[in-house]
Design a protein around this motif. Structure first.
Motif, PDB file in Angstrom:
ATOM      1  N   TRP A   1       0.688  -1.287   0.213  1.00 34.65           N
ATOM      2  CA  TRP A   1      -0.105   0.101   0.118  1.00 34.65           C
ATOM      3  C   TRP A   1       0.896   1.289  -0.053  1.00 34.65           C
ATOM      4  CZ3 TRP A   1      -3.555  -3.049  -1.156  1.00 34.65           C
ATOM      5  CH2 TRP A   1      -3.934  -4.171  -0.638  1.00 34.65           C
ATOM      6  N   ASP A   2       2.270   1.116  -0.516  1.00 31.24           N
ATOM      7  CA  ASP A   2       3.056   2.074  -0.727  1.00 31.24           C
ATOM      8  C   ASP A   2       3.389   2.882  -1.770  1.00 31.24           C
ATOM      9  OD1 ASP A   2       5.006   3.657   0.756  1.00 31.24           O
ATOM     10  OD2 ASP A   2       6.571   2.172   0.495  1.00 31.24           O
ATOM     11  N   CYS A   3       2.077   3.051  -2.442  1.00 35.35           N
ATOM     12  CA  CYS A   3       1.868   3.743  -3.862  1.00 35.35           C
ATOM     13  C   CYS A   3       2.272   5.068  -3.747  1.00 35.35           C
ATOM     14  CB  CYS A   3       0.534   3.656  -4.190  1.00 35.35           C
ATOM     15  SG  CYS A   3      -0.009   1.969  -4.157  1.00 35.35           S
ATOM     16  N   CYS A   4       2.418   5.676  -2.742  1.00 41.25           N
ATOM     17  CA  CYS A   4       2.696   7.280  -2.934  1.00 41.25           C
ATOM     18  C   CYS A   4       4.108   7.694  -2.873  1.00 41.25           C
ATOM     19  CB  CYS A   4       1.475   8.110  -2.039  1.00 41.25           C
ATOM     20  SG  CYS A   4      -0.221   7.949  -2.568  1.00 41.25           S
ATOM     21  N   SER A   5       4.901   6.820  -2.226  1.00 40.37           N
ATOM     22  CA  SER A   5       6.300   6.867  -1.851  1.00 40.37           C
ATOM     23  C   SER A   5       7.205   7.414  -2.827  1.00 40.37           C
ATOM     24  CB  SER A   5       6.766   5.782  -0.807  1.00 40.37           C
ATOM     25  OG  SER A   5       7.131   4.606  -1.532  1.00 40.37           O
ATOM     26  N   ASP A   6       6.536   6.864  -4.080  1.00 41.02           N
ATOM     27  CA  ASP A   6       7.397   7.087  -5.369  1.00 41.02           C
ATOM     28  C   ASP A   6       6.473   7.624  -6.473  1.00 41.02           C
ATOM     29  OD1 ASP A   6       8.807   7.251  -7.771  1.00 41.02           O
ATOM     30  OD2 ASP A   6       9.600   5.139  -7.701  1.00 41.02           O
ATOM     31  N   PRO A   7       6.184   8.997  -6.357  1.00 40.55           N
ATOM     32  CA  PRO A   7       5.037   9.296  -7.410  1.00 40.55           C
ATOM     33  C   PRO A   7       5.385   9.172  -8.874  1.00 40.55           C
ATOM     34  CG  PRO A   7       5.808  11.108  -5.755  1.00 40.55           C
ATOM     35  CD  PRO A   7       6.793   9.836  -5.657  1.00 40.55           C
ATOM     36  N   SER A   8       6.509   8.777  -9.270  1.00 42.70           N
ATOM     37  CA  SER A   8       6.757   8.625 -10.781  1.00 42.70           C
ATOM     38  C   SER A   8       6.186   7.018 -10.982  1.00 42.70           C
ATOM     39  CB  SER A   8       8.317   8.633 -11.000  1.00 42.70           C
ATOM     40  OG  SER A   8       9.008   7.662 -10.396  1.00 42.70           O
ATOM     41  N   ALA A   9       6.335   6.266 -10.041  1.00 39.45           N
ATOM     42  CA  ALA A   9       5.864   4.804 -10.150  1.00 39.45           C
ATOM     43  C   ALA A   9       4.235   4.836 -10.154  1.00 39.45           C
ATOM     44  CB  ALA A   9       6.398   3.944  -9.238  1.00 39.45           C
ATOM     45  N   GLY A  10       3.723   5.537  -9.221  1.00 41.35           N
ATOM     46  CA  GLY A  10       2.175   5.664  -9.020  1.00 41.35           C
ATOM     47  C   GLY A  10       1.775   6.382 -10.421  1.00 41.35           C
TER      48      GLY A  10
ATOM     49  N   THR B   1       2.146  -1.191  -8.928  1.00 43.58           N
ATOM     50  CA  THR B   1       3.084  -0.313  -8.291  1.00 43.58           C
ATOM     51  C   THR B   1       4.372  -0.955  -7.495  1.00 43.58           C
ATOM     52  OG1 THR B   1       1.540   1.551  -8.613  1.00 43.58           O
ATOM     53  CG2 THR B   1       3.341   2.043  -7.198  1.00 43.58           C
ATOM     54  N   GLN B   2       4.013  -1.801  -6.712  1.00 37.63           N
ATOM     55  CA  GLN B   2       4.701  -2.721  -5.883  1.00 37.63           C
ATOM     56  C   GLN B   2       5.737  -3.300  -6.380  1.00 37.63           C
ATOM     57  OE1 GLN B   2       3.210  -5.546  -3.414  1.00 37.63           O
ATOM     58  NE2 GLN B   2       4.880  -5.372  -1.691  1.00 37.63           N
ATOM     59  N   ASP B   3       5.320  -3.941  -7.655  1.00 35.57           N
ATOM     60  CA  ASP B   3       6.243  -4.513  -8.799  1.00 35.57           C
ATOM     61  C   ASP B   3       7.149  -3.629  -9.258  1.00 35.57           C
ATOM     62  OD1 ASP B   3       4.599  -6.807  -7.735  1.00 35.57           O
ATOM     63  OD2 ASP B   3       3.667  -6.835  -9.886  1.00 35.57           O
ATOM     64  N   LEU B   4       6.814  -2.738  -9.611  1.00 29.04           N
ATOM     65  CA  LEU B   4       7.598  -1.642 -10.532  1.00 29.04           C
ATOM     66  C   LEU B   4       8.643  -0.930  -9.510  1.00 29.04           C
ATOM     67  CD1 LEU B   4       8.366  -0.123 -12.935  1.00 29.04           C
ATOM     68  CD2 LEU B   4       6.653   1.735 -12.314  1.00 29.04           C
ATOM     69  N   LYS B   5       8.271  -0.763  -8.377  1.00 28.23           N
ATOM     70  CA  LYS B   5       9.271  -0.132  -7.340  1.00 28.23           C
ATOM     71  C   LYS B   5      10.238  -1.205  -6.682  1.00 28.23           C
ATOM     72  CE  LYS B   5       7.108   2.222  -4.249  1.00 28.23           C
ATOM     73  NZ  LYS B   5       6.326   2.673  -3.249  1.00 28.23           N
ATOM     74  N   GLU B   6       9.788  -2.453  -6.694  1.00 26.72           N
ATOM     75  CA  GLU B   6      10.622  -3.449  -6.307  1.00 26.72           C
ATOM     76  C   GLU B   6      11.545  -3.586  -7.297  1.00 26.72           C
ATOM     77  OE1 GLU B   6      11.725  -5.898  -3.284  1.00 26.72           O
ATOM     78  OE2 GLU B   6      10.140  -4.713  -3.246  1.00 26.72           O
TER      79      GLU B   6
END
Length: 126
Positions: free
Chosen positions: A13-22, A103-108
């Motif tokens: 649920w950490d979608c907003c920590s990296d606005p570019s990914a979200g 989003t989690q997949d992309l950030k990871e």
């Protein structure tokens, strides 16, 4: 950012920590899925916006069933880095909150590719 083998570095649920990914996931989820696929299979960040073009196109063409492709890419990501199936099964997570899952997949994938180094990873980190 350091990471441990077998543990997610970002929460579901950490979608907003990296606005570019979200923003990428909200505007063009198939492109985000293509980028994750590219990073998982090659270990490098793709210089193209779409990442793996076949994955991007299939996700887009399948429309409402595109979650089947993104779910498969998530499973590949989890298997490669020995990540647990959290917060629930891949299918359920993608059906209930696909944007959060992608989003989690992309950030990871970005974190792990950047930590692996290389010119493509450095460019992706910018």
């Amino acid at each position: 950012m350091a990471y441990k083998e077998g543990e997610w570095t970002v929460g579901p649920w950490d979608c907003c920590s990296d606005p570019s990914a979200g923003c990428l996931v909200c505007c063009c989820a198939p492109c985000a899925v293509g980028q994750v696929k590219e990073m998982v299979t090659t270990g490098n960040a793709s210089p193209s916006f779409t990442g793996d073009m076949t994955t991007c196109a299939l996700t887009w063409l399948l429309g409402g069933c595109g979650f089947l492709i993104s779910m498969g890419v998530r499973t590949e990501l989890r298997n490669k880095y020995k990540l647990p199936e959290k917060p629930c099964g891949d299918c359920l997570f993608h059906c209930c909150c696909g944007c959060c899952a992608i989003t989690q997949d992309l950030k990871e994938a970005r974190i792990r590719v950047v930590n692996a180094g290389g010119p493509e990873a450095t460019e992706m980190a910018r």
